[in-house]
Structure formats: C-alpha cells, structure tokens
Design an enzyme around this catalytic site. Structure first.
Site, mmCIF file in Angstrom:
data_model
loop_
_atom_site.group_PDB
_atom_site.id
_atom_site.type_symbol
_atom_site.label_atom_id
_atom_site.label_comp_id
_atom_site.label_asym_id
_atom_site.label_seq_id
_atom_site.Cartn_x
_atom_site.Cartn_y
_atom_site.Cartn_z
ATOM 1 N N HIS A 173 0.851 -1.068 0.044
ATOM 2 C CA HIS A 173 -0.014 0.025 -0.006
ATOM 3 C C HIS A 173 1.070 1.304 -0.146
ATOM 4 O O HIS A 173 1.443 1.521 0.938
ATOM 5 C CB HIS A 173 -1.129 0.151 1.240
ATOM 6 C CG HIS A 173 -2.047 1.202 0.971
ATOM 7 N ND1 HIS A 173 -3.332 0.652 0.820
ATOM 8 C CD2 HIS A 173 -2.141 2.481 1.326
ATOM 9 C CE1 HIS A 173 -3.968 1.805 0.809
ATOM 10 N NE2 HIS A 173 -3.280 2.769 0.966
ATOM 11 N N HIS A 213 1.457 5.228 -2.484
ATOM 12 C CA HIS A 213 0.788 6.284 -3.622
ATOM 13 C C HIS A 213 2.142 6.898 -4.281
ATOM 14 O O HIS A 213 3.321 6.924 -3.890
ATOM 15 C CB HIS A 213 0.086 7.177 -2.785
ATOM 16 C CG HIS A 213 -1.048 6.538 -1.896
ATOM 17 N ND1 HIS A 213 -2.010 5.969 -2.147
ATOM 18 C CD2 HIS A 213 -0.838 6.492 -0.469
ATOM 19 C CE1 HIS A 213 -2.761 5.771 -1.150
ATOM 20 N NE2 HIS A 213 -2.109 5.774 -0.140
ATOM 21 N N ASP A 216 2.284 2.934 3.127
ATOM 22 C CA ASP A 216 1.094 3.944 3.401
ATOM 23 C C ASP A 216 2.105 5.317 2.789
ATOM 24 O O ASP A 216 1.670 6.549 2.699
ATOM 25 C CB ASP A 216 0.493 4.216 4.510
ATOM 26 C CG ASP A 216 -0.868 5.152 4.051
ATOM 27 O OD1 ASP A 216 -1.209 5.186 3.074
ATOM 28 O OD2 ASP A 216 -1.270 5.777 4.918
#
Length: 297
Positions: free
Chosen positions: A28, A30, A245
């Site tokens: 996970h 980005h 994250d």
C-alpha cells in the site's frame, strides 16, 4: 498551496534492522504528481506535496522492497495517468488499485487491467468524499469481477462493523485497508475489532497491516497498533499483507519514519518463513504478481 495535514514523508528513512526477503512487496503506497505532467483533480479533498515515482523507488531501495501496490489517491481523482506511468516503467514489479465509479466503462477497466491494475478501492471515510451507494458498489463489482480484481475497502472508526454485512454479501475478494483504522482507544475487544476478526475468518477477506501510525493512540509509540497487527496475522497468516502507506497523506500531524514502520515487520512476523509469507507469498497471490522467473526475463 499544500494542505497542512499533508506535510510529506519524514526525511532520512533508515533500513530495517532485519533485512527483507527477496521480492518483498510494499502492498500500500501512492504516487503524487509531478503535477506539471499529472495535475491534481479539481475539487480534490486534499492537496499533498508532490511525491513522484522516483521518490517511491528511492524509499524502496533503502527499505529493501522490490515490488509494490500503488493505490490511486483521491487527489488525482479518476485520472490514473500518474499511476499508469509508474506501472508502465516498473518492469512488472508494480500492481495498481484504481478508483472506479458509475461512469467507468468496461473498456477502461480492461485498459487498467492490461496496465497492471488488480483492484478497485471504495472509500467510506468522510474526508475523502461521500460513500458509494449500493447501486454503485454492485456496478463496480460487476465491472471488475471478470478480471479477478479485489475490492479494497477504506473504513475508519466503527466503519468495519457498520459495513460488515455489505462485505459478507460481496461475492468477491475484499481487502481491508489500514487495519480497518479501528479506534484503539476502545481496546482490542471493541465491536470494530470483533467485526474485523469475524470477517477475516470468512476466508474471502484480507487485511493490510498498514497505517499503524494512523491507529496508534500514543505516537510516536506504535505499540497498540502493533498488537492489533500481530493478532490479525496470527488469526489468518495466509491473508494479511503489509504496506508503508508512503508518502503518508492526511496524517493529522504525526509522520513516522518509514524505517521505524519497516522495523515492525519483524515483530509481526518474527521468523523467516512468516516474513516470506507476509511480504512475498501473500502479495503474489492477492495482487497477481508474475512468477519470479517470468519477471526476470
């Protein structure tokens, strides 16, 4: 102007004390921008600093990750250009999770699949916009099921308990983001934690052991979030994955060093076999990574 809730990642991440196995996956993370090429969406719910694919790769070199799952952020909306660019240049080492809605066509889902997307995310967190209605959820499931995608569920607080019946009704693999972002002020016997454990026991639900910094009640200590992660890993070791994250959007003040987060891995999975399962075997199964031999050709 950037959002003060989004200061960007902590500087100078350190390598984990226990090295990660080959082909470890950050399940996970980005990419944001660069906005000169990939502008943020109008009306976006937050504005983070740019954090392009080069920043992510630099972090992964330090931590020892060779694979990653990139989740489409709300600040880029339905424009997946930055995500697709990162996938295209990853030599098969990245997978993606998209934002799919009522206006997404079957042809667009096929295009995303061909690029390496293997999931669609549903946000049930108010800061990212209104929750999808059941009609939209059913439409999304119908679009992605033929491709074998999973449905990623982003909830917080009591959300996992409130949406437990929905999760059970979906005839598709569901992956719960960020330990379901339960409120750990209520301890490990809360209704939310019990609901999470019950869903995990169904055999079709997975959990990302990411976002420990979001759950911790006394940061910088992550002890209570670590306790929950260890509980989930013990209950369903074959259906948990781990993620950073990065670059930590919407942190509300506390931004962890990613090396400190990676050090939690050895406490969640204290032996080599457990770490191989958490970081390599499970992500390969959940996100459809290619065989190592094929990837290296």
């Amino acid at each position: 102007m950037t959002d003060p809730r989004n200061p960007g990642p902590a500087p100078c991440p350190h390598p984990p004390a226990v090295p990660l196995p080959a082909d470890s996956c950050d399940a996970h993370c980005h990419v944001f921008g660069p906005t000169a090429r990939f502008p943020y969406a109008e009306g976006r719910p937050y504005t983070p600093p740019e954090s392009p694919k080069e920043d992510l790769r630099a972090l992964h070199r330090v931590l020892g990750f060779e694979r990653a799952v990139l989740v489409q952020p709300a600040c880029h909306g339905a424009d997946h250009s930055a995500l697709l660019d990162a996938l295209e240049t990853s030599s098969g080492r990245y997978r993606g999770v998209a934002l799919v809605g009522l206006d997404t066509s079957a042809a667009e889902v096929q295009r995303l699949h061909d690029a390496g997307v293997r999931g669609a995310r549903l946000n049930f967190t108010p800061h990212l916009g209104p929750a999808p209605a059941r009609e939209e959820i059913d439409r999304i499931v119908a679009l992605i099921r033929p491709h074998g995608w999973h449905l990623a569920l982003h909830v917080a607080g009591e959300g996992i308990a409130e949406h437990a019946d929905l999760v059970r009704s979906l005839k598709i693999r569901v992956v719960i983001d960020h330990l379901a972002r339960v409120d750990l002020h209520q301890g490990l016997d809360s209704a939310a934690v019990r609901a999470l454990l019950e869903l995990l026991a169904t055999g079709s639900v997975w959990v990302k052991l990411s976002g420990a910094d979001r759950l911790a009640t006394r940061p910088p200590s992550l002890a209570d979030a670590l306790e929950l992660a260890r509980l989930l890993a013990a209950r369903a070791p074959e259906r948990v994955v781990w993620g950073t994250d990065f670059p930590h959007p919407n942190t509300n003040g506390f931004v962890p060093n990613d090396g400190d987060l990676a050090d939690l891995i050895a406490e969640i999975a204290p032996d080599e076999a457990a770490r191989e399962r958490l970081l390599v075997t499970n992500p390969a199964a959940c996100f459809d990574f290619p065989d190592r031999a094929l990837q290296d050709r």
